[in-house]
Design an enzyme around this catalytic site. Structure first.
Site, PDB file in Angstrom:
ATOM      1  CB  CYS A  40      58.582  38.105  19.517  1.00 42.18           C
ATOM      2  SG  CYS A  40      59.751  38.236  20.820  1.00 42.18           S
ATOM      3  CG  ASN A  41      63.094  36.655  15.329  1.00 45.46           C
ATOM      4  OD1 ASN A  41      62.738  37.878  14.979  1.00 45.46           O
ATOM      5  ND2 ASN A  41      63.300  35.897  14.291  1.00 45.46           N
ATOM      6  CB  THR A  42      63.109  36.078  21.924  1.00 48.87           C
ATOM      7  OG1 THR A  42      64.002  36.974  21.409  1.00 48.87           O
ATOM      8  CG2 THR A  42      63.516  35.326  23.161  1.00 48.87           C
TER       9      THR A  42
ATOM     10  CB  CYS B  29      66.063  40.484  17.344  1.00 45.02           C
ATOM     11  SG  CYS B  29      65.148  41.431  18.745  1.00 45.02           S
ATOM     12  CB  THR B  30      60.479  41.902  15.507  1.00 45.12           C
ATOM     13  OG1 THR B  30      60.285  41.781  17.007  1.00 45.12           O
ATOM     14  CG2 THR B  30      60.427  40.503  14.944  1.00 45.12           C
ATOM     15  CG  HIS B  31      62.750  45.228  19.646  1.00 42.33           C
ATOM     16  ND1 HIS B  31      62.066  44.191  20.262  1.00 42.33           N
ATOM     17  CD2 HIS B  31      62.498  45.990  20.682  1.00 42.33           C
ATOM     18  CE1 HIS B  31      61.426  44.236  21.119  1.00 42.33           C
ATOM     19  NE2 HIS B  31      61.687  45.520  21.515  1.00 42.33           N
TER      20      HIS B  31
ATOM     21  CE1 TYR C 135      58.830  39.037  27.225  1.00 37.12           C
ATOM     22  CE2 TYR C 135      58.105  37.848  25.248  1.00 37.12           C
ATOM     23  CZ  TYR C 135      57.769  38.310  26.428  1.00 37.12           C
ATOM     24  OH  TYR C 135      56.388  38.776  26.415  1.00 37.12           O
ATOM     25  N   GLY C 136      65.232  38.294  25.904  1.00 33.97           N
ATOM     26  CA  GLY C 136      66.594  37.761  25.389  1.00 33.97           C
ATOM     27  C   GLY C 136      67.128  37.217  26.359  1.00 33.97           C
TER      28      GLY C 136
ATOM     29  CG  ASP D  36      57.963  42.287  20.262  1.00 32.75           C
ATOM     30  OD1 ASP D  36      58.704  41.070  20.099  1.00 32.75           O
ATOM     31  OD2 ASP D  36      58.573  43.372  20.309  1.00 32.75           O
ATOM     32  CB  SER D  37      59.490  41.240  24.398  1.00 28.89           C
ATOM     33  OG  SER D  37      60.187  41.966  23.420  1.00 28.89           O
TER      34      SER D  37
HETATM   35  N1  DGL Z   1      61.671  41.502  19.527  1.00 25.75           N
HETATM   36  C1  DGL Z   1      62.129  40.307  19.921  1.00 25.75           C
HETATM   37  C2  DGL Z   1      62.746  39.152  18.958  1.00 25.75           C
HETATM   38  O1  DGL Z   1      62.367  39.333  17.870  1.00 25.75           O
HETATM   39  C3  DGL Z   1      62.547  40.109  21.668  1.00 25.75           C
HETATM   40  C4  DGL Z   1      63.680  41.063  21.956  1.00 25.75           C
HETATM   41  C5  DGL Z   1      63.648  40.954  23.400  1.00 25.75           C
HETATM   42  O2  DGL Z   1      62.766  41.007  24.392  1.00 25.75           O
HETATM   43  O3  DGL Z   1      64.850  40.560  24.157  1.00 25.75           O
HETATM   44  O4  DGL Z   1      63.503  38.579  19.505  1.00 25.75           O
END
Ligand code: DGL
Length: 264
Positions: free
Chosen positions: A73-75, A184-186, A42-43, A10-11
């Protein structure tokens, strides 16, 4: 092969919400977690940049000998999954997609909201999934502003978190939305605050962690690379940021482990 670890990337800290579901469903599997940290969030970044980071991450995980990679990580999934699969055609790679499908299949009001990063919400992959399942369903897209930074800073239970969640979620109340998808996984680390804000509005909060863990299990079985049942798993944490950041990942995973143990 079977005793090798599954790589989770993940990021930053977000993929640990996927880690939690993997630990729950696949307790014998060893896991190697790579939280970039250096390039997070990353967003707001471009597809090219994110693809570069994801490629570097998979290279690193492969150098550790992982048998499979979960892009937690979705992004990074929306930006890079196709590229990663082309570059490593033999490697089982699992990506994250917002749980739009289950939300569309169960919504009664025909109105759902997806909370995700800017990049994910404007990506082709999200648009494709949404149009496949959400033909006659209204999908409201909401960026979780500051959510990632809050989770990265371990500030989930603070005023700042409460403010950010209210800002994103309160405008949805009274609009007839009955599902909020965490894309988003966060964001699952802010679930308790989100649920508190929507309490009494008959809204279900959904994320994809458990579905991803089921997909990983299915793939391990299909490739015949599941760990022996009862094997003692090993865990490893990596980051492109500082040693302190890496230790933070380790601590958060240990807290998740304790929480899981307390429930079993
Ligand atoms: N955890 C991330 C996701 O699932 C990335 C969040 C990020 O780095 O902006 O999208």
């Amino acid at each position: 092969m079977r005793h090798r670890a599954i790589g989770v990337y993940d990021s930053g800290f977000g993929g640990l919400s996927v880690w939690r579901e993997l630990r729950r469903l696949l307790p014998s599997e060893s896991l190697t977690y790579l939280g970039d940290g250096k390039n997070c969030p990353y967003g707001g970044r471009s597809r090219e940049e994110i693809t570069g980071f994801a490629e570097q991450a998979v290279e690193r995980l492969l150098a550790e000998g992982v048998k499979m990679v979960v892009v937690g990580c979705n992004t990074a999934t929306t930006a890079a999954i196709e590229h990663l699969r082309q570059r490593w055609p033999e490697l089982p790679i699992v990506g994250l997609e917002p749980a739009v499908k289950p939300a569309c299949l169960t919504t009664r009001t025909r109105k759902i909201a997806v909370l995700a990063t800017e990049h994910s919400l404007r990506s082709d992959m999200f648009l494709r999934t949404a149009s496949r399942y959400a033909d006659d369903i209204e999908v409201i897209k909401v960026v979780g502003r500051d959510f990632v930074e809050i989770v990265e800073g371990g500030e989930e239970h603070t005023e700042r978190a409460e403010r950010a969640v209210r800002e994103a979620v309160e405008p949805l109340l009274g609009q007839g939305v009955d599902k909020i998808v965490l894309g988003c996984t966060h964001y699952p680390f802010l679930r308790s605050t989100i649920e508190r804000v929507v309490a009494g509005h008959d809204i279900e909060v959904i994320d994809s962690g458990a579905a991803v863990a089921r997909r990983v299990k299915w793939l391990l079985e299909r490739y015949n690379i599941s760990a022996e049942e009862g094997a003692t798993p090993e865990f490893k944490f990596l980051s492109f940021a500082s040693e302190e950041y890496r230790q933070g990942l380790e601590r958060k995973a240990a807290a998740i482990e304790e929480e899981l143990c307390a429930r079993c």
